[in-house]
Design a protein around this motif. Sequence first.
Motif, PDB file in Angstrom:
ATOM      1  N   PHE A   1      16.076  72.358 -19.755  1.00  0.00           N
ATOM      2  CA  PHE A   1      16.262  71.646 -18.482  1.00  0.00           C
ATOM      3  C   PHE A   1      15.208  71.502 -17.636  1.00  0.00           C
ATOM      4  O   PHE A   1      14.639  70.711 -16.958  1.00  0.00           O
ATOM      5  CB  PHE A   1      17.571  72.151 -17.600  1.00  0.00           C
TER       6      PHE A   1
ATOM      7  N   CYS B   1      14.098  67.789 -17.350  1.00  0.00           N
ATOM      8  CA  CYS B   1      15.016  67.116 -16.087  1.00  0.00           C
ATOM      9  C   CYS B   1      14.374  67.461 -14.798  1.00  0.00           C
ATOM     10  O   CYS B   1      14.998  67.959 -13.985  1.00  0.00           O
ATOM     11  CB  CYS B   1      16.388  67.597 -16.167  1.00  0.00           C
ATOM     12  N   GLN B   2      13.188  67.087 -14.698  1.00  0.00           N
ATOM     13  CA  GLN B   2      12.559  67.253 -13.301  1.00  0.00           C
ATOM     14  C   GLN B   2      12.914  66.245 -12.360  1.00  0.00           C
ATOM     15  O   GLN B   2      12.786  66.664 -11.150  1.00  0.00           O
ATOM     16  CB  GLN B   2      10.992  67.495 -13.418  1.00  0.00           C
TER      17      GLN B   2
ATOM     18  N   LYS C   1      15.232  63.385 -10.651  1.00  0.00           N
ATOM     19  CA  LYS C   1      16.771  63.140 -10.291  1.00  0.00           C
ATOM     20  C   LYS C   1      17.306  62.183 -11.309  1.00  0.00           C
ATOM     21  O   LYS C   1      18.363  62.604 -11.803  1.00  0.00           O
ATOM     22  CB  LYS C   1      16.986  62.556  -8.866  1.00  0.00           C
TER      23      LYS C   1
ATOM     24  N   ALA D   1      16.738  61.696 -14.363  1.00  0.00           N
ATOM     25  CA  ALA D   1      16.645  62.676 -15.687  1.00  0.00           C
ATOM     26  C   ALA D   1      17.835  63.467 -15.457  1.00  0.00           C
ATOM     27  O   ALA D   1      18.716  63.626 -16.491  1.00  0.00           O
ATOM     28  CB  ALA D   1      15.578  63.440 -16.000  1.00  0.00           C
ATOM     29  N   ARG D   2      18.071  64.166 -14.305  1.00  0.00           N
ATOM     30  CA  ARG D   2      19.185  65.026 -14.094  1.00  0.00           C
ATOM     31  C   ARG D   2      20.506  64.307 -14.245  1.00  0.00           C
ATOM     32  O   ARG D   2      21.452  64.805 -14.712  1.00  0.00           O
ATOM     33  CB  ARG D   2      18.969  65.564 -12.848  1.00  0.00           C
TER      34      ARG D   2
ATOM     35  N   MET E   1      21.333  63.700 -17.569  1.00  0.00           N
ATOM     36  CA  MET E   1      21.792  64.709 -18.442  1.00  0.00           C
ATOM     37  C   MET E   1      23.176  65.041 -18.219  1.00  0.00           C
ATOM     38  O   MET E   1      23.943  65.406 -19.224  1.00  0.00           O
ATOM     39  CB  MET E   1      20.703  65.969 -17.929  1.00  0.00           C
TER      40      MET E   1
ATOM     41  N   ALA F   1      16.176  63.974 -21.857  1.00  0.00           N
ATOM     42  CA  ALA F   1      17.065  64.133 -20.925  1.00  0.00           C
ATOM     43  C   ALA F   1      18.434  64.417 -21.511  1.00  0.00           C
ATOM     44  O   ALA F   1      19.460  65.134 -21.017  1.00  0.00           O
ATOM     45  CB  ALA F   1      17.011  63.150 -19.455  1.00  0.00           C
TER      46      ALA F   1
END
Length: 383
Positions: free
Chosen positions: A128, A132-133, A135, A137-138, A141, A324
Amino acid sequence: MWQIFTRFLALGFISFGGPAAHIGYFRQTFVNDLNWLDDKRYGSFVALSQFMPGPGSSQVGFAIGYHRGGLAGAIAAFVGFTLPSFILLFLLAVTSAQWLEADAVVGMIHGLKLLAVVVVADATLGMFSQFCQRKTARMMMVTTAVCLILFPAMLTQIMVLLVAAILGVVFLTRGENITPDNQPIKLNYGWLALFIIGILSTFYFINQTGTLGQIFAQFFQVGSLVFGGGHVVLPLLEANVGEMVSPDRFLTGYALAQAVPGPMFTLATFLGADLWLENPLLGALVATFAIFVPGFLLMLVGLKSWHALSERPAISGAIAGVNAAVVGLLLAALYNPVFTSAVVEPSDMALVFLGFSLLKIFKPNIVILVAGFAATGALLAVF
C-alpha cells in the motif's frame, strides 16, 4: 543456482497461508532482507502473474529466480519452493493421514495459519505504501477490495484487474518514470510455440483412458485455464479428474494441500499419485509438472523484456493501476480466506496483534516467527 535453490527451499518449508501469504514471504525475503530486487520490479512481477494463468505465487518466485539467475535460476526457484509440499503430499497420498488428527499437529497448523495473517497484513501495508500514493490508486485499491469481498469469484478478479489497467492508462500514466516507446522489446515466441503445442497435444491425449498421457493432458489443461491460482484450481480440477477419484479422497487431498506449506497447485501431486497406482511417484511427477508448466511457459514469453515493457507510457499506467488493484486483492485475501479461516477466538486475535507488533518493532527473522507460532499453537492445543 545453489543459493537460489536453498533460499526457495527454506521458504517452501515455512510458506503457509496460500498465495497472498507467499507474496508476503517473497517480498520480506527477496526485497527487504536480501535486496535481490526492488519493490518496483517486484510489483511488476506480481502484476504479470495476475494476468497469466497458472499458480500466481509460484510464478512470482519463478520470475525472481529468472531475474537472479536466468532460466536455470527460475527452475531452481520452482523446484526449491515446490519440493517440500510435493514430498509431503506424495507421502500423505501413499500413507495414512491419521496422525494429522493429533492435537499437537492440529494446533501447530492453526498457529501457522495465524502467522499467515501477520505476514499478509504486513505485505498489504508495505505494498500500500509503495503503490497507493495517489488518491486515484487508493480508490482503485479500496474498490477492488470491496468488490472481491462482496463477490469473491474468479470472474470478479479478472474484471477488476482489467478495469484497473484501463483506469491506470487514463489516470496514472502522468509522472511515471518511463522508457521511450522506441526501445526495442523482444518477446520469446519459442516458448509461446511450446505452449501452443502443449495445448494442442492435450486434445489427443485426453481421450487415451488409463494412460500417463491422459493425466498429463488433464492437468495441463487445468494449468492453462486457472486465472488467480490458489483456491481457484479446485473447481477446474474437480471438473477434469473428479470422476476418476472418489469425492472423499478428492476433498481429503484439497484439505491436505491447504494444511501443508507451499503452493496450492501441489494438490496435483496428491491426485496424480492416486490416479497412477502402479507407480504413484511417476503419476505425481507427471501431474505436478503438467499443471505448473503452462503458466511458466507463458511467463517466459515476455519475462526477459517485461520490466522495460512495463515502463512504456501506456503500459506503465496500466501496471500502476494493476498494482493498486493487487493491493486490493491482498486486502480482500487478508479477510477471506486468511483471516476468516484462522481467527476464530479472542486469543487468536491477541496472538495476531502480538506477532504483528513483534514483526514491526523487532523485525525478527521469519524462521523465528514460524517456530514461535507453531510452538504456541501446539502448546495451546495440548494444554
